[in-house]
Design a protein around this motif. Structure first.
Motif, PDB file in Angstrom:
ATOM      1  N   ASP A 200      44.097  41.146  85.206  1.00 54.51           N
ATOM      2  CA  ASP A 200      44.966  40.031  85.555  1.00 54.51           C
ATOM      3  C   ASP A 200      44.296  38.687  85.291  1.00 54.51           C
ATOM      4  O   ASP A 200      44.964  37.666  85.155  1.00 54.51           O
ATOM      5  N   ASP A 201      42.961  38.670  85.250  1.00 52.44           N
ATOM      6  CA  ASP A 201      42.229  37.422  85.020  1.00 52.44           C
ATOM      7  C   ASP A 201      42.396  36.926  83.587  1.00 52.44           C
ATOM      8  O   ASP A 201      42.289  35.730  83.320  1.00 52.44           O
ATOM      9  N   GLN A 202      42.624  37.845  82.675  1.00 48.38           N
ATOM     10  CA  GLN A 202      42.776  37.460  81.269  1.00 48.38           C
ATOM     11  C   GLN A 202      44.220  37.083  80.999  1.00 48.38           C
ATOM     12  O   GLN A 202      45.137  37.639  81.581  1.00 48.38           O
ATOM     13  N   ARG A 203      44.399  36.125  80.123  1.00 47.39           N
ATOM     14  CA  ARG A 203      45.763  35.769  79.776  1.00 47.39           C
ATOM     15  C   ARG A 203      46.197  36.541  78.534  1.00 47.39           C
ATOM     16  O   ARG A 203      45.370  37.006  77.770  1.00 47.39           O
ATOM     17  N   GLU A 204      47.489  36.676  78.359  1.00 49.83           N
ATOM     18  CA  GLU A 204      48.037  37.389  77.210  1.00 49.83           C
ATOM     19  C   GLU A 204      47.817  36.555  75.956  1.00 49.83           C
ATOM     20  O   GLU A 204      47.795  35.329  76.010  1.00 49.83           O
ATOM     21  N   TYR A 205      47.658  37.219  74.830  1.00 52.00           N
ATOM     22  CA  TYR A 205      47.498  36.472  73.594  1.00 52.00           C
ATOM     23  C   TYR A 205      48.052  37.264  72.418  1.00 52.00           C
ATOM     24  O   TYR A 205      48.332  38.440  72.506  1.00 52.00           O
ATOM     25  N   VAL A 206      48.175  36.537  71.303  1.00 55.74           N
ATOM     26  CA  VAL A 206      48.747  37.085  70.072  1.00 55.74           C
ATOM     27  C   VAL A 206      47.662  37.026  69.005  1.00 55.74           C
ATOM     28  O   VAL A 206      46.910  36.061  68.919  1.00 55.74           O
ATOM     29  N   VAL A 207      47.580  38.095  68.193  1.00 62.31           N
ATOM     30  CA  VAL A 207      46.588  38.130  67.120  1.00 62.31           C
ATOM     31  C   VAL A 207      47.281  38.382  65.785  1.00 62.31           C
ATOM     32  O   VAL A 207      48.374  38.940  65.731  1.00 62.31           O
ATOM     33  N   ASP A 208      46.611  37.954  64.726  1.00 63.56           N
ATOM     34  CA  ASP A 208      47.029  38.261  63.364  1.00 63.56           C
ATOM     35  C   ASP A 208      46.039  39.290  62.828  1.00 63.56           C
ATOM     36  O   ASP A 208      44.833  39.151  63.005  1.00 63.56           O
ATOM     37  N   LEU A 209      46.545  40.324  62.184  1.00 61.44           N
ATOM     38  CA  LEU A 209      45.702  41.374  61.632  1.00 61.44           C
ATOM     39  C   LEU A 209      45.671  41.223  60.113  1.00 61.44           C
ATOM     40  O   LEU A 209      46.693  41.344  59.447  1.00 61.44           O
ATOM     41  N   GLU A 210      44.483  40.930  59.598  1.00 57.38           N
ATOM     42  CA  GLU A 210      44.314  40.730  58.158  1.00 57.38           C
ATOM     43  C   GLU A 210      44.162  42.072  57.444  1.00 57.38           C
ATOM     44  O   GLU A 210      43.531  42.991  57.975  1.00 57.38           O
ATOM     45  N   GLU A 211      44.704  42.175  56.248  1.00 57.92           N
ATOM     46  CA  GLU A 211      44.607  43.400  55.464  1.00 57.92           C
ATOM     47  C   GLU A 211      43.145  43.769  55.230  1.00 57.92           C
ATOM     48  O   GLU A 211      42.319  42.921  54.899  1.00 57.92           O
ATOM     49  N   GLY A 212      42.810  45.040  55.476  1.00 64.34           N
ATOM     50  CA  GLY A 212      41.452  45.531  55.287  1.00 64.34           C
ATOM     51  C   GLY A 212      40.555  45.376  56.501  1.00 64.34           C
ATOM     52  O   GLY A 212      39.477  45.954  56.551  1.00 64.34           O
TER      53      GLY A 212
ATOM     54  N   VAL B  38      41.926  52.836  70.402  1.00 64.27           N
ATOM     55  CA  VAL B  38      41.726  53.527  69.131  1.00 64.27           C
ATOM     56  C   VAL B  38      41.182  52.541  68.099  1.00 64.27           C
ATOM     57  O   VAL B  38      41.405  51.336  68.194  1.00 64.27           O
ATOM     58  N   PHE B  39      40.444  53.081  67.147  1.00 60.00           N
ATOM     59  CA  PHE B  39      39.977  52.279  66.019  1.00 60.00           C
ATOM     60  C   PHE B  39      41.052  52.315  64.947  1.00 60.00           C
ATOM     61  O   PHE B  39      41.654  53.357  64.702  1.00 60.00           O
ATOM     62  N   LEU B  40      41.272  51.188  64.296  1.00 62.60           N
ATOM     63  CA  LEU B  40      42.290  51.132  63.260  1.00 62.60           C
ATOM     64  C   LEU B  40      41.846  50.258  62.106  1.00 62.60           C
ATOM     65  O   LEU B  40      41.008  49.369  62.263  1.00 62.60           O
ATOM     66  N   ARG B  41      42.408  50.548  60.948  1.00 62.01           N
ATOM     67  CA  ARG B  41      42.207  49.739  59.742  1.00 62.01           C
ATOM     68  C   ARG B  41      43.573  49.225  59.323  1.00 62.01           C
ATOM     69  O   ARG B  41      44.548  49.981  59.253  1.00 62.01           O
ATOM     70  N   VAL B  42      43.643  47.927  59.023  1.00 56.90           N
ATOM     71  CA  VAL B  42      44.911  47.292  58.657  1.00 56.90           C
ATOM     72  C   VAL B  42      45.158  47.492  57.165  1.00 56.90           C
ATOM     73  O   VAL B  42      44.325  47.136  56.343  1.00 56.90           O
ATOM     74  N   LYS B  43      46.303  48.072  56.836  1.00 58.43           N
ATOM     75  CA  LYS B  43      46.678  48.298  55.436  1.00 58.43           C
ATOM     76  C   LYS B  43      47.564  47.171  54.911  1.00 58.43           C
ATOM     77  O   LYS B  43      47.544  46.862  53.732  1.00 58.43           O
ATOM     78  N   GLU B  44      48.379  46.585  55.795  1.00 56.56           N
ATOM     79  CA  GLU B  44      49.260  45.472  55.428  1.00 56.56           C
ATOM     80  C   GLU B  44      49.100  44.380  56.477  1.00 56.56           C
ATOM     81  O   GLU B  44      49.078  44.672  57.671  1.00 56.56           O
ATOM     82  N   ARG B  45      48.999  43.146  56.044  1.00 56.35           N
ATOM     83  CA  ARG B  45      48.823  42.014  56.969  1.00 56.35           C
ATOM     84  C   ARG B  45      49.939  42.011  58.016  1.00 56.35           C
ATOM     85  O   ARG B  45      51.110  42.178  57.679  1.00 56.35           O
TER      86      ARG B  45
ATOM     87  N   LEU C 277      53.168  50.129  64.424  1.00 54.51           N
ATOM     88  CA  LEU C 277      52.529  49.833  63.142  1.00 54.51           C
ATOM     89  C   LEU C 277      51.962  51.100  62.507  1.00 54.51           C
ATOM     90  O   LEU C 277      51.941  51.229  61.290  1.00 54.51           O
ATOM     91  N   VAL C 278      51.510  52.026  63.336  1.00 52.76           N
ATOM     92  CA  VAL C 278      51.028  53.315  62.818  1.00 52.76           C
ATOM     93  C   VAL C 278      52.203  54.078  62.216  1.00 52.76           C
ATOM     94  O   VAL C 278      52.104  54.640  61.126  1.00 52.76           O
ATOM     95  N   SER C 279      53.320  54.090  62.932  1.00 49.96           N
ATOM     96  CA  SER C 279      54.518  54.796  62.441  1.00 49.96           C
ATOM     97  C   SER C 279      55.020  54.222  61.122  1.00 49.96           C
ATOM     98  O   SER C 279      55.456  54.968  60.250  1.00 49.96           O
ATOM     99  N   SER C 280      54.949  52.900  60.982  1.00 51.71           N
ATOM    100  CA  SER C 280      55.443  52.277  59.756  1.00 51.71           C
ATOM    101  C   SER C 280      54.432  52.364  58.601  1.00 51.71           C
ATOM    102  O   SER C 280      54.777  52.078  57.459  1.00 51.71           O
ATOM    103  N   GLY C 281      53.187  52.731  58.920  1.00 54.65           N
ATOM    104  CA  GLY C 281      52.166  52.829  57.887  1.00 54.65           C
ATOM    105  C   GLY C 281      51.425  51.530  57.629  1.00 54.65           C
ATOM    106  O   GLY C 281      50.620  51.437  56.707  1.00 54.65           O
ATOM    107  N   ALA C 282      51.675  50.496  58.437  1.00 57.09           N
ATOM    108  CA  ALA C 282      51.021  49.212  58.247  1.00 57.09           C
ATOM    109  C   ALA C 282      49.559  49.250  58.669  1.00 57.09           C
ATOM    110  O   ALA C 282      48.742  48.492  58.155  1.00 57.09           O
ATOM    111  N   VAL C 283      49.228  50.111  59.621  1.00 58.27           N
ATOM    112  CA  VAL C 283      47.844  50.307  60.028  1.00 58.27           C
ATOM    113  C   VAL C 283      47.525  51.792  59.997  1.00 58.27           C
ATOM    114  O   VAL C 283      48.420  52.643  60.088  1.00 58.27           O
ATOM    115  N   GLN C 284      46.248  52.094  59.887  1.00 61.15           N
ATOM    116  CA  GLN C 284      45.796  53.491  59.799  1.00 61.15           C
ATOM    117  C   GLN C 284      44.738  53.707  60.865  1.00 61.15           C
ATOM    118  O   GLN C 284      43.826  52.893  61.017  1.00 61.15           O
ATOM    119  N   LEU C 285      44.874  54.787  61.631  1.00 65.59           N
ATOM    120  CA  LEU C 285      43.865  55.107  62.621  1.00 65.59           C
ATOM    121  C   LEU C 285      42.626  55.649  61.916  1.00 65.59           C
ATOM    122  O   LEU C 285      42.731  56.381  60.941  1.00 65.59           O
TER     123      LEU C 285
END
Length: 168
Positions: free
Chosen positions: A134-146, A116-123, A159-167
Motif C-alpha cells: 500500500d505504501d507504493q503508488r501505482e504506475y505505468v510502464v512502457d515495455l521496449e522490444e527485446g 515471471v521473467f519475460l522478454r518483450v517481442k513487440e513494444r 500480452l502472453v496470450s497475444s504473443g507480444a511478450v514471451q515467458l
C-alpha cells in the motif's frame, strides 16, 4: 533444425573427430532441456488440471490452444482417472448428499500473482503495474522490444496470450 536432423548430421562425422563429442554433448543438453520443460508442463497440468481444462474449453473461437493435442488428452485422462479414483476410494462410502465433488472448487487455482521473467517481442505502451504494498503508488510502464523484465503474471497475461511478450 530438429533434434533428428542434428543426430543424422552427427552420424556423418568421422568417429575420432573431436567435433563429434562436442556435438553429442550439445544434443544431450538439448534433449535434457526439452525433457525438463515437458516434465514441468505436465506437473503444472497435473497440479491444476480442472482449471487448465476449463480454460482450454472456454477459449474463444479462433484463439490458439494453450495445450498441445497430447497435453489436452493427458489432462482429460488425468481428470477422468482422478474422478474414478475418488469415487472408488472415498465418495461411494460417503452419504448420498456428499457423493459428488466439484473439481474446480476442490483443486486450488494457479496463483496468477506470482512473478515471471519475460522478454518483450513487440513494444507495449502504458502497461499498468499494480503496487506490491500500500505504501507504493501505482504506475505505468512502457515495455521496449527485446527488453527483459520480472513482473506479475496477472499483469502481462493478456500480452502472453497475444504473443507480444514471451515467458523465459
Amino acid at each position: 533444425m530438429t533434434l533428428k536432423t542434428l543426430e543424422s548430421n552427427l552420424q556423418r562425422v568421422k568417429t575420432g573427430d573431436a567435433k563429434a563429442s562436442v556435438h553429442r554433448m550439445e544434443i544431450d543438453r538439448i534433449r535434457y532441456v526439452l525433457s525438463s520443460y515437458l516434465r514441468s508442463r505436465l506437473l503444472k497440468i497435473e497440479k491444476f488440471f480442472p482449471h487448465v481444462l476449463e480454460k482450454e474449453r472456454s477459449r474463444a473461437e479462433g484463439q490458439p490452444p494453450l495445450l498441445s493435442p497430447e497435453e489436452f488428452a493427458f489432462a482429460k485422462e488425468y481428470y477422468a482417472s482422478t474422478e474414478t479414483y475418488l469415487k472408488a476410494v472415498a465418495l461411494k462410502r460417503m452419504p448420498s448428499n456428499l457423493q459428488t465433488v466439484d473439481m474446480l472448487k476442490a483443486v486450488p487455482e494457479p496463483c496468477l500473482d506470482s512473478f515471471v521473467f519475460l522478454r518483450v517481442k513487440e513494444r507495449q505502451e502504458n502497461i499498468f503495474v499494480e503496487p506490491e504494498t500500500d505504501d507504493q503508488r501505482e504506475y505505468v510502464v512502457d515495455l521496449e522490444e527485446g527488453s527483459q523484465h520480472l513482473m506479475r503474471y496477472r499483469t502481462i497475461a493478456p500480452l502472453v496470450s497475444s504473443g507480444a511478450v514471451q515467458l523465459i
